[in-house]
Design an enzyme around this catalytic site. Structure first.
Site, PDB file in Angstrom:
ATOM      1  N   ASN A 178      -3.117  29.083-119.383  1.00 49.20           N
ATOM      2  CA  ASN A 178      -2.937  27.889-120.189  1.00 49.20           C
ATOM      3  C   ASN A 178      -4.282  27.254-120.537  1.00 49.20           C
ATOM      4  O   ASN A 178      -4.754  27.378-121.675  1.00 49.20           O
ATOM      5  CB  ASN A 178      -2.034  26.914-119.431  1.00 49.20           C
ATOM      6  CG  ASN A 178      -1.635  25.735-120.279  1.00 49.20           C
ATOM      7  OD1 ASN A 178      -2.287  25.422-121.258  1.00 49.20           O
ATOM      8  ND2 ASN A 178      -0.557  25.078-119.898  1.00 49.20           N
ATOM      9  N   ASP A 179      -4.932  26.657-119.572  1.00 50.08           N
ATOM     10  CA  ASP A 179      -6.194  25.967-119.858  1.00 50.08           C
ATOM     11  C   ASP A 179      -7.229  26.900-120.459  1.00 50.08           C
ATOM     12  O   ASP A 179      -7.972  26.515-121.363  1.00 50.08           O
ATOM     13  CB  ASP A 179      -6.766  25.355-118.572  1.00 50.08           C
ATOM     14  CG  ASP A 179      -5.819  24.336-117.980  1.00 50.08           C
ATOM     15  OD1 ASP A 179      -4.914  23.885-118.698  1.00 50.08           O
ATOM     16  OD2 ASP A 179      -5.994  24.017-116.792  1.00 50.08           O
ATOM     17  N   VAL A 180      -7.255  28.126-119.960  1.00 54.81           N
ATOM     18  CA  VAL A 180      -8.340  29.022-120.395  1.00 54.81           C
ATOM     19  C   VAL A 180      -8.175  29.471-121.837  1.00 54.81           C
ATOM     20  O   VAL A 180      -9.033  30.151-122.377  1.00 54.81           O
ATOM     21  CB  VAL A 180      -8.439  30.259-119.482  1.00 54.81           C
ATOM     22  CG1 VAL A 180      -8.768  29.842-118.062  1.00 54.81           C
ATOM     23  CG2 VAL A 180      -7.179  31.079-119.552  1.00 54.81           C
ATOM     24  N   ALA A 187      -5.287  21.657-115.583  1.00 59.08           N
ATOM     25  CA  ALA A 187      -5.971  20.473-116.081  1.00 59.08           C
ATOM     26  C   ALA A 187      -4.980  19.381-116.473  1.00 59.08           C
ATOM     27  O   ALA A 187      -5.370  18.260-116.789  1.00 59.08           O
ATOM     28  CB  ALA A 187      -6.839  20.839-117.281  1.00 59.08           C
TER      29      ALA A 187
END
Ligand SMILES: NC(=O)c1ccc[n+]([C@@H]2O[C@H](COP(=O)([O-])OP(=O)(O)OC[C@H]3O[C@@H](n4cnc5c(N)ncnc54)[C@H](OP(=O)(O)O)[C@@H]3O)[C@@H](O)[C@H]2O)c1
Ligand SMILES: NC(=O)c1ccc[n+]([C@@H]2O[C@H](COP(=O)([O-])OP(=O)(O)OC[C@H]3O[C@@H](n4cnc5c(N)ncnc54)[C@H](OP(=O)(O)O)[C@@H]3O)[C@@H](O)[C@H]2O)c1
Lengths: 475, 106, 106, 475
Positions: free
Chosen positions: D401-403, D442
């Site tokens: 997700n965040d990456v 995050a």
């Protein structure tokens, strides 16, 4: 009380490491040098005015201070006066001074050892020579001497006073001398006795001197940077010996640090020009062989006139200048910068292609061109400039040779095979400024000069560039 | 051999070994344009031998002329090494001052 | 303060300072995939506290039960730290064995 | 005689440094670990069977050996048994053991100190407590305890036994406790006296325990790798204290080495996910906020079926799989590898895009996928794979997700702004496998999911991948 001396030494040692670390990054390099210098100052003060017992002015201060003042003045003058391009010589000279200092210390300590052992009460067990002191003293003497003599020879070679000089089976001879040194040093220990052992002592010194000479004589002048770096680490070790002798940590730290850093640096330098340290040491630098005007593969060179080149460049949209050793020899950096400015004024995009080992010391070209205030952003490192040649109209090769020699890529038998080079042959036009067809440092012919795209403008780089400047003006 | 392994000698050995590591690590990641300044800087650092020369002078008895002469000479050349070394290095590095960042060099 | 600056304490300080440098230099140039194995490896190394536990046991008089108990416990957990640490690290690194060169990771 | 013990310790210290150095390069990493282990063995043997006087079996050997054997057996079993993905927990646990060991040593040495000082002859100058011993003892006690308790909490959090737990003005409270610890320790020194000072001693322990708890409790479970690395360096320092106490070099070297290396490592880790160590410590990890199915900018998500995705991939020429934390949670690495093989069999070029901080520990994805025998050459680091997305037909985002959150590039207000991400939006098609619209580590929404090119395949990663495998087979 606090052991101010110890603390001073600690500060000294730490700032050496810190300083060297900072010197490793372009941005902090200069500060790093100052940090190290600061540490040195602290250590010296500690040595002059403190003992582990506390504050105590050292005896014979007057002489010491006198010597320091003299050294400071003269050292500064020498360092300030020296030509940028003569820097390596300077470094070599100063390095020699360090070696000499170490050797002198050993000599004095040795006499000291004799007297104490010769003193009546010691007489009976005269043979019992404290090895803990003997080893560092002799090591300091031998290494110091070698590094002193070696550096002087290197210095002489760099400023052309001394030429290369090879002799048959030098390795064997060197090895023999080295063994002899150790042998005599050993005898000197075994036969220790307050009176005559000094003979062996002097023989050791003599042999060390001889070794220093033999060590550097055969090595090609161009390899001096490498040799100096090596001698540099020698001196470091010599200083470390002093550290052992006096159980003095700052000497030990500084000495060892330089010893190890210097050694690695030497290796890294060799890598950068893709030579093995071995080759360098046994003097296998190909001396400048004479050149021919027709290549092995039977092509022939095209000579061009300054006028044509001037036109070519003035109406080019992108010109890359490839500086090499010749630029330094001809001291042509200033006129080169002038040419660059004129072309820029004409709206030509001018850049410099900096090969890591162009010239005779790493960074030689940066130093040289920076001296003539060339904008730092115009100096492009090899890996960044290589892609740009394809889009370049004119490449002006000024006194460079090996660093643009395609043999490094094409000819596995070539001594420089594998060395990364500047791909100038990608450009539309190549102009080479050199005095003759002579080979460069590697002493090999350069196919590039026979390349159809390539034109030769013979003559001293400075003169040729001056001509170009005038022509461009004239147009 | 024993003598060699006295306690305090052992301390020094530790220092030596560690310092060797430090030296190696510090140099192995350096851009090639900095080689010469680094060599010159290191050259100045081993001028620390000057400390030894000073110690020698401190121990020399005022009537032992030869020691005094040699000692003074040692201090002198040692100082040359230190001062000359640092000044030359500074001049070399002056060249890099116009650099904005650190990319092009590395 | 004085006591703190005894000669041998000073030696240790030198060692500490140098070791700090070494530690920093060693780690600063490491590819991020190796962070976890490195952490684990370092974790095993500080198991050297086991030596301390052993020394304690050596000094404990056989009738001082509490010291013996605590000491033995200290040795035990210390060993856990050492052995466990090294084995785990090895297992992690096993993962990287199939790697041919070192580029992709760095 | 030779001081075998000293030499053993020297060997130990050196192999620690050497080992850690080798662990820093992928090729030599594993050997490096063995080198360090070897050094440890040498040091232990030296401690067991030698003194600086020479060979001498240590007293209470039977207990020591028993403990070592027990520790070896149990330690090996634990380490061998543990799940790859549970490794960080393990490390944390072992780290705690080290801290405990240090604390225990201090307790014993403290009692020892009391008795010696309490002994009649010492009574008169009872107040004179050797600070040279007191400081390391207390430091070892405090740091050891904190690192022990902290590690246990971290361990509990990682395996979900302990949840995050924040309380108002925690920083202040922590600070107060820390100061209290030092204060009490100081009192303990000032009021030293063979009998009652032990009270202060126990208070110190108590406070250290409390601090250990308060220190780790507020920190988000996902930040544990960082915290563990920090506690790791704490334990190192604790061990170093022992080194000072016993003037034992191998303890000192090992301890300090880990202390400094661990600290740097912590910082580097934070950098890699572009968080400041401060944020991590004050527990500022954005906890998983709930997500919505319509983006702030009003787009809406497109849900897709396994069948369609299967077709898409089977007829693609190039597929890149982006693994993330979800892959680990779902333990889907094996089925993922299976899918890869099937596609390869169909002639599809399949690669994995490895983001440096995908998952919950650096190298998490490498470890995970390597476990399912994915060919190492298929794992491509971010900087190398990013250019390839443009030429990719399908990107399969598995529990990441965040990456892959474009906000890191586009939205300066985003907590992850500045973190380098995988440019999946360059690809022709993006398929995301996750269970819901929930945020990742995050705790922020991901615009990507609302991107027209992007289709969501909801459900547990393992289940979804299994579906895909079946579909591809079926086709
Ligand atoms: N950078 C380092 O650290 C370092 C250290 C040691 C050795 N090296 C080696 O030095 C070489 C450097 O390559 P390079 O291309 O810079 O230099 P080069 O290959 O040595 O060639 C220099 C060329 O400049 C010409 N030249 C000399 N004086 C000149 C003058 N006054 N005017 C015009 N041309 C002049 C010479 O040809 P003419 O005689 O025909 O004029 C010579 O062919 C490499 O092989 C490198 O490995 C480098
Ligand atoms: N690598 C490190 O060293 C490290 C250490 C600490 C923190 N971090 C941080 O962790 C994050 C890593 O990014 P990431 O993209 O890998 O993970 P992520 O941003 O945390 O996203 C993971 C996603 O996987 C989904 N998921 C969870 N369980 C799943 C399951 N069983 N099946 C399918 N999907 C599942 C979750 O969404 P659903 O709940 O909707 O399924 C979640 O959105 C970064 O922010 C990084 O800074 C990294």
């Amino acid at each position: 009380m606090m052991p101010y001396m110890e603390i001073g030494y600690l500060i000294g040692s730490v700032s050496f490491v810190l300083g060297l670390k900072m010197m490793g990054q372009p941005d902090s390099a200069r500060k790093g040098n100052l940090v190290a210098a600061f540490g040195m100052a602290v250590a010296v003060i500690a040595a002059l005015f403190f003992t582990s017992k506390g504050f105590h002015v050292i005896s014979n201060l007057q002489y010491i201070v006198a010597a320091i003042v003299a050294g400071t003045v003269i050292g500064t003058l020498m360092a300030k006066r020296v030509q940028m391009t003569a820097m390596p010589e300077m470094v070599s000279l100063f390095n020699g001074m360090g070696g000499l200092s170490a050797a002198l210390i050993s000599i004095i300590e040795w006499r000291h050892l004799l007297h104490t052992s010769a003193s009546p009460e010691a007489m009976d067990q005269a043979a019992a020579l404290p090895i803990g002191m003997y080893i560092p003293i002799m090591a300091g003497l031998i290494i110091g001497t070698i590094s002193f003599i070696g550096s002087i020879v290197a210095w002489g070679k760099l400023n052309g006073k001394i030429g290369d000089f090879r002799f048959p089976s030098q390795q064997i001879i060197n090895a023999v001398v080295l063994i002899a040194i150790l042998g005599v040093a050993y005898l000197n220990y075994g036969e220790f006795n307050a009176t005559h052992s000094s003979l062996y002592f002097f023989i050791t010194i003599g042999l060390a001197i001889i070794y220093g000479l033999l060590f550097v004589f055969p090595i090609g002048g161009a390899d001096m940077p490498v040799v100096i770096s090596l001698l540099n680490s020698f001196t470091g070790v010599a200083a470390a010996c002093g550290g052992f002798l006096y159980q003095n940590k700052v000497m030990l730290m500084g000495g060892v640090l330089v010893g190890s850093a210097g050694t690695i640096l030497t290796v890294v330098m060799c890598k950068a020009m893709n030579r093995s340290l071995m080759n360098v040491l046994i003097g296998m630098a190909g001396g400048n062989g004479g050149g021919s005007t027709t290549s092995a593969s039977g092509g022939s060179v095209r000579e061009v006139q300054a006028t044509d080149v001037a036109v070519m460049m003035k109406y080019a949209s992108k010109v890359i200048i490839v500086p090499g050793y010749g630029l330094a020899v001809a001291q042509a950096q200033h006129v080169c910068h002038e040419l660059e400015n004129m072309l820029e004024a004409e709206g030509v995009d001018v850049k410099y292609a900096i090969h890591p080992v162009a010239g005779r010391m790493p960074g030689h070209m940066n130093v040289l061109l920076a001296e003539s205030n060339v904008d730092y952003d115009k100096l492009i490192e090899m890996e960044h400039i290589n892609p740009e040649f394809a889009t370049t109209d004119v490449v002006l090769v000024v006194g460079a040779n090996d660093v643009v020699n395609p043999a490094a890529k094409t000819d596995p038998t070539s001594p420089i095979y594998g060395m990364p080079i500047l791909d100038v042959d990608q450009a539309k036009q190549i102009i080479v400024l050199k005095r003759s067809m002579k080979a460069g440092y590697a002493g090999i012919e350069n196919e590039l000069f026979f390349h159809p795209k390539c034109g030769m403008l013979f003559g001293d780089a400075k003169a040729s560039l001056q001509k170009l400047v005038n022509e461009v003006k004239a147009l | 051999m024993e003598a060699f392994f006295q306690q305090n000698t052992l301390n020094l050995i530790y220092l030596v070994v560690l310092m060797i590591f430090v030296g190696i690590e510090l140099i192995s990641h350096v851009p090639s344009v900095l080689h010469t300044p680094l060599m010159s800087g290191a050259n100045a650092i081993h001028g620390v031998v000057l400390i030894g020369a000073i110690i020698v002078m401190g121990n020399a008895s005022p009537d032992d002329t030869l020691s005094l002469v040699f000692g003074t000479l040692a201090v002198f050349v040692g100082t040359l090494n230190v001062i000359g070394g640092f000044v030359v290095t500074d001049r070399m590095l002056e060249m890099f001052k116009k650099k904005p960042k650190g990319e092009k060099v590395s």
